[in-house]
Design an enzyme around this catalytic site. Structure first.
Site: not given
Ligand code: ADP
Length: 153
Positions: A21, A45, A94, A132
């Site tokens: 992120h 959630k 990703r 995550s």
């Molecule tokens: P959501 O629950 O809305 O998917 P996340 O917190 O999982 O939110 O992810 C937010 C954003 O960050 C999404 O666009 C996701 O694709 C991106 N993201 C998650 N992990 C990574 C990573 N390792 N590298 C780059 N972008 C990521």
């Protein structure tokens, strides 16, 4: 004519916020005048990491960058974007699974908030495997997640 500021919102659950992120945030902050990291609070959630704690960690991690702000929101992403005056959404990609999902979401958000453009950044391969969900699983079973996070828990 006044030049319109490019304000982007990076929405997500960030449960937890990872180095993947942060990479998107840092790269996004070079493109936009202002970047709002928006932590979505889905009341239906149960989160693993408390939202207020996560907000503080993200603020601490990004405090050197004056273009970045952190907010918590409830409800539709497209509505919150309007509220904060964001004309762009930033998301990370990703893999093709992310693409399938993001494609639909971006179209829906543009339908709900006309003119709202979603901008995608391709993940740095160094962080592409971090999610995550995986971090939560490792943490739940007592594993060391320090390597995946840009702050100390
Ligand atoms: P959501 O629950 O809305 O998917 P996340 O917190 O999982 O939110 O992810 C937010 C954003 O960050 C999404 O666009 C996701 O694709 C991106 N993201 C998650 N992990 C990574 C990573 N390792 N590298 C780059 N972008 C990521």
């Amino acid at each position: 004519m006044a030049i319109q500021q490019k304000i982007a919102m990076f929405p997500g659950s960030f449960d937890p916020f990872t180095k993947g992120h942060l990479d998107i945030v840092n790269r996004g902050s070079l493109i936009f005048d202002k970047l709002i990291i928006a932590i979505g609070n889905n009341t239906a959630k149960q989160r693993y990491f408390p939202i207020e704690v996560m907000k503080q960690k993200i603020e601490l991690t990004t405090r050197q960058n004056p273009r970045i702000a952190v907010e918590i929101f409830e409800g539709l992403t497209s509505n919150f974007a309007k509220e904060v005056g964001a004309n762009f959404l930033l998301r990370g990609l990703r893999n093709t699974t992310d693409f399938e999902y993001e494609n639909t979401i971006a179209q829906v958000n543009n339908y709900l908030n006309e003119g709202l453009e979603t901008v995608f950044l391709i993940t740095n391969p160094e962080y592409a495997y971090i999610s995550s969900t995986i971090v939560r699983e490792i943490h739940r079973y007592g594993g060391n997640v320090g390597k995946f996070l840009p702050y100390q828990l």
